[in-house]
Enzyme design. Structure first.
Site, PDB file in Angstrom:
ATOM      1  N   GLY A 248       0.790  -1.232   0.000  1.00 43.39           N
ATOM      2  CA  GLY A 248       0.000   0.000   0.000  1.00 43.39           C
ATOM      3  C   GLY A 248       0.817   1.274   0.000  1.00 43.39           C
ATOM      4  CD  GLU A 289       0.979  -8.720   0.826  1.00 43.31           C
ATOM      5  OE1 GLU A 289       1.413  -9.890   0.853  1.00 43.31           O
ATOM      6  OE2 GLU A 289      -0.195  -8.414   1.093  1.00 43.31           O
ATOM      7  N   PRO A 290       4.803  -4.979  -1.781  1.00 43.38           N
ATOM      8  CG  PRO A 290       6.879  -4.102  -2.368  1.00 43.38           C
ATOM      9  CD  PRO A 290       6.228  -5.069  -1.428  1.00 43.38           C
ATOM     10  N   GLY A 291       3.210  -3.595  -4.660  1.00 47.24           N
ATOM     11  CA  GLY A 291       2.830  -3.847  -6.051  1.00 47.24           C
ATOM     12  C   GLY A 291       2.868  -2.546  -6.819  1.00 47.24           C
ATOM     13  NE  ARG A 292      -1.352   2.078  -5.484  1.00 48.74           N
ATOM     14  CZ  ARG A 292      -2.582   2.047  -5.961  1.00 48.74           C
ATOM     15  NH1 ARG A 292      -2.855   2.651  -7.103  1.00 48.74           N
ATOM     16  NH2 ARG A 292      -3.545   1.416  -5.308  1.00 48.74           N
ATOM     17  NE  ARG A 329      -5.624   3.065  -9.833  1.00 54.03           N
ATOM     18  CZ  ARG A 329      -5.278   4.299  -9.514  1.00 54.03           C
ATOM     19  NH1 ARG A 329      -4.919   5.172 -10.437  1.00 54.03           N
ATOM     20  NH2 ARG A 329      -5.280   4.691  -8.247  1.00 54.03           N
ATOM     21  CE1 TYR A 333     -10.615   1.302  -6.545  1.00 51.95           C
ATOM     22  CE2 TYR A 333      -8.715   1.529  -7.988  1.00 51.95           C
ATOM     23  CZ  TYR A 333      -9.545   0.734  -7.214  1.00 51.95           C
ATOM     24  OH  TYR A 333      -9.294  -0.600  -7.113  1.00 51.95           O
ATOM     25  CB  CYS A 360     -20.989   3.853 -25.789  1.00 56.22           C
ATOM     26  SG  CYS A 360     -22.540   4.661 -26.211  1.00 56.22           S
ATOM     27  CE1 TYR A 389      -3.875  -3.655  -8.087  1.00 58.09           C
ATOM     28  CE2 TYR A 389      -2.626  -1.672  -7.609  1.00 58.09           C
ATOM     29  CZ  TYR A 389      -2.991  -2.963  -7.291  1.00 58.09           C
ATOM     30  OH  TYR A 389      -2.476  -3.561  -6.165  1.00 58.09           O
TER      31      TYR A 389
END
EC number: 4.1.1.20
Length: 452
Positions: A248, A289-292, A329, A333, A360, A389
Site C-alpha cells: 500500500g 508485498e509492494p505492487g503499485r 481507475r 476510484y 459509450c 492496475y
C-alpha cells in the site's frame, strides 16, 4: 507532467522512455500502448531490498502480482529474488508458466476455490494467506487428502483505517478481508490452524489499504498484530515466525503528491516490529508485498488523439483511442493522472482540455481539466504512472481490443503482450445450432467432417 525513471524529452522534442522514442513506439506498435520502464521497476525492487538489508532484520519482499502480471514481469521478479503474491489460479498459472519457483509463491484471496487450493498444493507453493474459517477447513481437508501439510499465515483485519479512498481501504473492521481482531475471530482462527493436523501456522498478515503516504497507520497496525502474537504465544504457545504487514505504499501520480521514500516506510516498519516484539521469544521475519510502488510509476500509456468537441464557455473535450477499457481507475476510484503530448513534449501549454475515452459512457473520462499545447488530431498523448492496475483491469467493454505492452530499456523495446485482434474478441463465442443460418450449418458440418 512529472518525468519518472528514465523518461526524458529528447532532442526531437519527443517523450523518450528507456532510451526509446515514444513516437517511434507508436508507429511500430500502434496505440493505445502500455510502455513499461524496466530499469525503473528493477530500481524500485532493489530499493526495498536494500532498505531492509540495512536494518539487519530477517525479511522478505514479495511482489503483489495483482498490480501487473505477465510472463515477462514474473521473470523480472524471479531475477530480482523477490517472493510472488498471487490471488487467483490465473496469476498462479502465469507465474508457473514463466518458470517462477513455486517455493517462492504465496496465495492470497478471500474466496479461494477448491480447485485453486488443490492447484497450489500440487504446485508446492510456499504458503497460503488464509482469509476465513471456510478456507481453513478446505485447506485442512484437501491437504489431508493429498498427504501434505499446508503452510499458512492468517490475514487479520486490525481495525486500522488508512487515509485513502474508501474502495482501497482494507484494514478496517468492516472489510470483506481477513479475521476480525476485536471480536476474537483472529484468536479462534489461530487456535484452529495451530491444532489442525495438516496445517502449519507460521504467522499473521495484515494490509491496511493502498496509496498510503503517511507511516503512522503501519505502526498502529504492527502494535495490534504484536499484541495478537503475544496473546497467542502466552495462551496457546503459538510462535509467530512470519509477520506480513502488506503493502500500500503510495506513489506520485501528480506532481504535488509527496510519497515517503522507500527507506522511511521500511525503517518505520522495522522499528515498530523490533519494539513491539521485544518481549517475545523472537522477532518474526518481516514480509512486505509492494505492487503499485514497484510498477506504478514505471508505466506510461500512449494514446492517439482523435476528435475534439468544444462546448463554448464550458469545456473542451479531447477524445483518445482508449479510455476505461485500458484504465478503469478514474471511473472506479476517481483517480487522477498527469499527461503530456508525447510528440510535442517540449511545447508550452496554452489551453485547458479534458481527456475523454472512446467508450459509450459519459463517465469514460481519463483526465478532467489538464493544460496542454493546442491539440490536433493525430497528436500522441502520454499518460504517466499507469503501470499498476491498468493492464490488470483492462477489459473488452464495447468489444474494444486490449492494448499491447512493451518493455523498454537501453534503447530497446520488447513486445511482452501482443495487441488483441478482432478474432481474439470472438474467439470464445459460440452460436447455438438453432441460431445458425443454413449456409453456416453446412459450413460447420463440413469443417467437422474434415477434423474426424
Amino acid at each position: 507532467m512529472f518525468l519518472h525513471g528514465t523518461s526524458r524529452i529528447n532532442e526531437s522534442g519527443h517523450l523518450e522512455i528507456g532510451g526509446c522514442d515514444t513516437v517511434q513506439l507508436a508507429n511500430q506498435y500502434g496505440t493505445p500502448l502500455y510502455i513499461v520502464d524496466e530499469q525503473l521497476i528493477r530500481q524500485k525492487m532493489r530499493a526495498f531490498v536494500g532498505a531492509f538489508e540495512k536494518t539487519g532484520l530477517p525479511f522478505q519482499v514479495g511482489y503483489a502480482s495483482k498490480a501487473f502480471s505477465t510472463l515477462a514481469m514474473c521473470r523480472i521478479v524471479d531475477e530480482e529474488g523477490l517472493l510472488l503474491d498471487v490471488v487467483s489460479d490465473g496469476e498462479l498459472y502465469t507465474a508457473l508458466h514463466a518458470g517462477f519457483p513455486a517455493e517462492r509463491i504465496y496465495f492470497h484471496g478471500n474466496n479461494k476455490s477448491p480447485f485453486e487450493i488443490e492447484y497450489a498444493l500440487d504446485a508446492g507453493i510456499r504458503l497460503f494467506v488464509a482469509d476465513n474459517f471456510i478456507e481453513l477447513e478446505m485447506l485442512q481437508v484437501l491437504a489431508e487428502q493429498k498427504g501434505k501439510k499446508a503452510n499458512v499465515i492468517l490475514r487479520v483485519s486490525p481495525g486500522v483505517e488508512a487515509h485513502t479512498h474508501a474502495y482501497i481501504q482494507t484494514g478496517q473492521e468492516d472489510s470483506k478481508f481477513g479475521f476480525d481482531l476485536s471480536s476474537g475471530q483472529a484468536h479462534q482462527a489461530a487456535l484452529q490452524a495451530y491444532h489442525a493436523s495438516h496445517l502449519n501456522l507460521e504467522g499473521f498478515h495484515c494490509h491496511i489499504g493502498s496509496q498510503i503516504f503517511e507511516t503512522e497507520a503501519f505502526r498502529l497496525a504492527i502494535d495490534k498484530m504484536a499484541r495478537l502474537a503475544k496473546e497467542c504465544y502466552e495462551q496457546y504457545g503459538i510462535q509467530t515466525r512470519i509477520l506480513n504487514v502488506g503493502g500500500g505504499f503510495g506513489i506520485r501520480y501528480e506532481e504535488n503528491e509527496t510519497p515517503r521514500p522507500v527507506e522511511q516506510y521500511v525503517q518505520t516498519i522495522a522499528s515498530a516490529v523490533t519494539r513491539a516484539f521485544q518481549r517475545l521469544p523472537q522477532i518474526p521475519e518481516i514480509w512486505i508485498e509492494p505492487g503499485r510502488s514497484i510498477v506504478g510509476e514505471a508505466g506510461t500509456t500512449l494514446y492517439t488523439i482523435g476528435t475534439v468537441k468544444e462546448v463554448i464557455g464550458v469545456r473542451k473535450y479531447v477524445a483518445v483511442d482508449g479510455g476505461m477499457t485500458d484504465n478503469l481507475r478514474p471511473a472506479l476510484y476517481q483517480a487522477r493522472y498527469e499527461a503530456m503530448l508525447a510528440n510535442r513534449a517540449a511545447e508550452e501549454a496554452d489551453e485547458t482540455v479534458s481527456i475523454a475515452g472512446k467508450c459509450c459512457e459519459s463517465g469514460d473520462m481519463l483526465i478532467w481539466d489538464i493544460e496542454l499545447p493546442r491539440v490536433t488530431q493525430g497528436d500522441l498523448l502520454a499518460v504517466s504512472c499507469t503501470g499498476a492496475y491498468n493492464y490488470s483491469m483492462a477489459n473488452n467493454y464495447n468489444r474494444i481490443r486490449r492494448p499491447a505492452v512493451v518493455f523498454v530499456q537501453n534503447g530497446e523495446a520488447d513486445l511482452v503482450v501482443e495487441r488483441e485482434t478482432l478474432q481474439d474478441i470472438i474467439s470464445q463465442d459460440r452460436i447455438p445450432k438453432r441460431l445458425l443460418r443454413k449456409e453456416q450449418v453446412k459450413t460447420n458440418e463440413s469443417q467437422l467432417s474434415k477434423t474426424l
